[in-house]
Design a protein around this motif. Sequence first.
Motif, mmCIF file in Angstrom:
data_model
loop_
_atom_site.group_PDB
_atom_site.id
_atom_site.type_symbol
_atom_site.label_atom_id
_atom_site.label_comp_id
_atom_site.label_asym_id
_atom_site.label_seq_id
_atom_site.Cartn_x
_atom_site.Cartn_y
_atom_site.Cartn_z
ATOM 1 N N SER A 1 -17.085 -14.240 160.209
ATOM 2 C CA SER A 1 -18.128 -13.613 159.386
ATOM 3 C C SER A 1 -17.593 -12.396 158.656
ATOM 4 C CB SER A 1 -19.295 -13.183 160.292
ATOM 5 O OG SER A 1 -20.150 -12.307 159.586
ATOM 6 N N GLY A 2 -18.030 -12.214 157.433
ATOM 7 C CA GLY A 2 -17.638 -11.042 156.647
ATOM 8 C C GLY A 2 -18.207 -9.752 157.197
ATOM 9 N N SER A 3 -19.169 -9.829 158.110
ATOM 10 C CA SER A 3 -19.785 -8.608 158.646
ATOM 11 C C SER A 3 -18.916 -7.948 159.709
ATOM 12 C CB SER A 3 -21.167 -8.920 159.206
ATOM 13 O OG SER A 3 -21.049 -9.889 160.215
ATOM 14 N N ALA A 4 -17.931 -8.645 160.249
ATOM 15 C CA ALA A 4 -17.043 -8.045 161.260
ATOM 16 C C ALA A 4 -16.099 -7.063 160.572
ATOM 17 C CB ALA A 4 -16.261 -9.132 161.983
ATOM 18 N N ASP A 5 -15.795 -5.951 161.278
ATOM 19 C CA ASP A 5 -15.070 -4.857 160.621
ATOM 20 C C ASP A 5 -13.545 -4.998 160.752
ATOM 21 O OD1 ASP A 5 -15.028 -4.378 163.313
ATOM 22 O OD2 ASP A 5 -15.101 -2.189 163.111
ATOM 23 N N TYR A 6 -13.019 -6.027 160.144
ATOM 24 C CA TYR A 6 -11.559 -6.192 160.115
ATOM 25 C C TYR A 6 -10.999 -5.603 158.828
ATOM 26 C CZ TYR A 6 -11.540 -9.089 164.251
ATOM 27 O OH TYR A 6 -11.648 -9.533 165.546
ATOM 28 N N ALA A 7 -9.839 -4.954 158.955
ATOM 29 C CA ALA A 7 -9.195 -4.379 157.768
ATOM 30 C C ALA A 7 -8.446 -5.441 156.974
ATOM 31 C CB ALA A 7 -8.223 -3.277 158.196
ATOM 32 N N GLY A 8 -8.114 -6.548 157.623
ATOM 33 C CA GLY A 8 -7.389 -7.596 156.915
ATOM 34 C C GLY A 8 -6.780 -8.588 157.887
ATOM 35 N N MET A 9 -5.971 -9.465 157.307
ATOM 36 C CA MET A 9 -5.405 -10.578 158.081
ATOM 37 C C MET A 9 -4.015 -10.904 157.573
ATOM 38 S SD MET A 9 -7.048 -14.392 158.425
ATOM 39 C CE MET A 9 -6.212 -15.707 159.303
ATOM 40 N N ALA A 10 -3.150 -11.288 158.503
ATOM 41 C CA ALA A 10 -1.839 -11.819 158.119
ATOM 42 C C ALA A 10 -1.685 -13.196 158.741
ATOM 43 C CB ALA A 10 -0.730 -10.889 158.600
ATOM 44 N N VAL A 11 -1.129 -14.136 157.993
ATOM 45 C CA VAL A 11 -0.825 -15.470 158.525
ATOM 46 C C VAL A 11 0.692 -15.563 158.620
ATOM 47 C CG1 VAL A 11 -1.205 -17.946 158.332
ATOM 48 C CG2 VAL A 11 -2.871 -16.349 157.334
ATOM 49 N N VAL A 12 1.190 -15.498 159.858
ATOM 50 C CA VAL A 12 2.630 -15.311 160.105
ATOM 51 C C VAL A 12 3.098 -16.181 161.266
ATOM 52 C CG1 VAL A 12 4.415 -13.583 160.543
ATOM 53 C CG2 VAL A 12 2.233 -12.844 159.570
ATOM 54 N N PRO A 13 3.932 -17.166 161.092
ATOM 55 C CA PRO A 13 4.327 -17.738 159.814
ATOM 56 C C PRO A 13 3.244 -18.699 159.341
ATOM 57 C CG PRO A 13 5.425 -18.895 161.618
ATOM 58 C CD PRO A 13 4.595 -17.821 162.252
ATOM 59 N N CYS A 14 3.243 -18.995 158.048
ATOM 60 C CA CYS A 14 2.224 -19.883 157.486
ATOM 61 C C CYS A 14 2.849 -21.224 157.103
ATOM 62 C CB CYS A 14 1.574 -19.236 156.264
ATOM 63 S SG CYS A 14 0.174 -20.198 155.629
ATOM 64 N N SER A 15 2.345 -22.293 157.701
ATOM 65 C CA SER A 15 2.811 -23.644 157.349
ATOM 66 C C SER A 15 2.304 -24.022 155.964
ATOM 67 C CB SER A 15 2.296 -24.657 158.374
ATOM 68 O OG SER A 15 0.902 -24.819 158.185
ATOM 69 N N MET A 16 2.923 -25.021 155.399
ATOM 70 C CA MET A 16 2.469 -25.516 154.093
ATOM 71 C C MET A 16 1.110 -26.186 154.222
ATOM 72 S SD MET A 16 4.719 -24.403 152.065
ATOM 73 C CE MET A 16 4.799 -23.031 153.219
ATOM 74 N N GLY A 17 0.825 -26.736 155.404
ATOM 75 C CA GLY A 17 -0.492 -27.327 155.628
ATOM 76 C C GLY A 17 -1.591 -26.278 155.571
ATOM 77 N N THR A 18 -1.404 -25.181 156.319
ATOM 78 C CA THR A 18 -2.424 -24.123 156.318
ATOM 79 C C THR A 18 -2.498 -23.443 154.955
ATOM 80 O OG1 THR A 18 -2.409 -23.737 158.697
ATOM 81 C CG2 THR A 18 -3.000 -21.857 157.315
ATOM 82 N N LEU A 19 -1.353 -23.243 154.305
ATOM 83 C CA LEU A 19 -1.373 -22.678 152.951
ATOM 84 C C LEU A 19 -2.255 -23.530 152.043
ATOM 85 C CD1 LEU A 19 -0.256 -20.767 150.685
ATOM 86 C CD2 LEU A 19 1.592 -22.451 150.397
ATOM 87 N N ARG B 1 -2.232 -20.134 143.583
ATOM 88 C CA ARG B 1 -3.703 -20.121 143.696
ATOM 89 C C ARG B 1 -4.186 -19.008 144.637
ATOM 90 N NH1 ARG B 1 -7.864 -23.381 142.212
ATOM 91 N NH2 ARG B 1 -9.510 -23.715 143.717
ATOM 92 N N VAL B 2 -3.530 -18.884 145.795
ATOM 93 C CA VAL B 2 -3.991 -17.839 146.724
ATOM 94 C C VAL B 2 -3.651 -16.446 146.190
ATOM 95 C CG1 VAL B 2 -3.961 -19.340 148.764
ATOM 96 C CG2 VAL B 2 -1.944 -17.960 148.237
ATOM 97 N N THR B 3 -2.547 -16.349 145.450
ATOM 98 C CA THR B 3 -2.202 -15.052 144.847
ATOM 99 C C THR B 3 -3.269 -14.659 143.831
ATOM 100 O OG1 THR B 3 0.157 -15.429 145.170
ATOM 101 C CG2 THR B 3 -0.448 -13.786 143.526
ATOM 102 N N ARG B 4 -3.691 -15.609 143.006
ATOM 103 C CA ARG B 4 -4.750 -15.330 142.018
ATOM 104 C C ARG B 4 -6.049 -14.916 142.703
ATOM 105 N NH1 ARG B 4 -3.843 -16.700 136.799
ATOM 106 N NH2 ARG B 4 -2.139 -18.132 136.352
ATOM 107 N N ALA B 5 -6.270 -15.445 143.907
ATOM 108 C CA ALA B 5 -7.504 -15.121 144.636
ATOM 109 C C ALA B 5 -7.413 -13.785 145.372
ATOM 110 C CB ALA B 5 -7.826 -16.244 145.622
ATOM 111 N N GLY B 6 -6.211 -13.175 145.388
ATOM 112 C CA GLY B 6 -6.095 -11.844 145.993
ATOM 113 C C GLY B 6 -5.142 -11.729 147.162
ATOM 114 N N ALA B 7 -4.593 -12.853 147.619
ATOM 115 C CA ALA B 7 -3.646 -12.782 148.742
ATOM 116 C C ALA B 7 -2.291 -12.271 148.264
ATOM 117 C CB ALA B 7 -3.486 -14.167 149.377
ATOM 118 N N VAL B 8 -1.503 -11.765 149.197
ATOM 119 C CA VAL B 8 -0.119 -11.364 148.899
ATOM 120 C C VAL B 8 0.807 -12.303 149.657
ATOM 121 C CG1 VAL B 8 1.610 -9.524 149.128
ATOM 122 C CG2 VAL B 8 -0.751 -8.953 148.525
#
Length: 189
Positions: free
Chosen positions: A70-88, A133-140
């Motif tokens: 949920s967007g209401s939880a107070d997380y500062a952000g997320m990292a996907v490490v390492p990220c598979s091509m499937g999850t990407l 696509r994910v970069t355009r959406a705001g991911a790094v």
Amino acid sequence: MSRYILGVTGASGAIYAIRTAMHLKRLGHGVSLIVTKPGRDVVDFEGQNALFDYAEKVFNIDDFFAECASGSADYAGMAVVPCSMGTLGRIAAGTSDNLLVRSADVCLKERRHLVIVPREMPYSLIHIENMERVTRAGAVIIPASPQFYSRPQTIEDLVDTVVAKVLKHLDALGNNENIVPGWNSFSAK
Ligand SMILES: Cc1cc2nc3c(=O)[nH]c(=O)nc-3n(C[C@H](O)[C@H](O)[C@H](O)COP(=O)(O)O)c2cc1C
């Protein structure tokens, strides 16, 4: 201090995940861990099960009742490490079909930090387009491409050159704080 979600997938490079979790905890941040089923297998295969010791919370990949869904939880952000091509691909397509992908989707919609560390080589056009696509959406996108100018002496030192970038883009480092020497330590000759 902040709370971060750490997503771990079935790509090779579980050492990047454990070093990220270890440094976040050492810096005083809370780590909520979400590991995919292939991710658990690869973490185990690569001998990095101590990853779970650094987590404040571990969420089940199928638990859509977890707070990070949920967007209401107070997380500062997320990292996907390492990220598979499937999850990407799933993040790029917005499928939200497991808790990791849903949490990444939440970070994008809430305009929070989302750092993705893809691990594959070579890349196909599909992988590259998904990164666009994910970069355009705001991911790094921070590829697992370590640097060597700090003359790392161990695998952990080398891995930390990537983790340092992840922490920086999560805003997890304090002022003038770094886990590896910056380029200015070497370039001022
Ligand atoms: C030892 C091992 C290493 C793997 N390395 C990679 C990799 O580096 N990148 C990748 O995209 N997939 C890799 N895979 C394949 C993924 O685990 C597989 O595509 C899986 O479906 C990914 O699922 P997930 O994204 O839900 O974790 C690897 C699989 C194994 C068993």
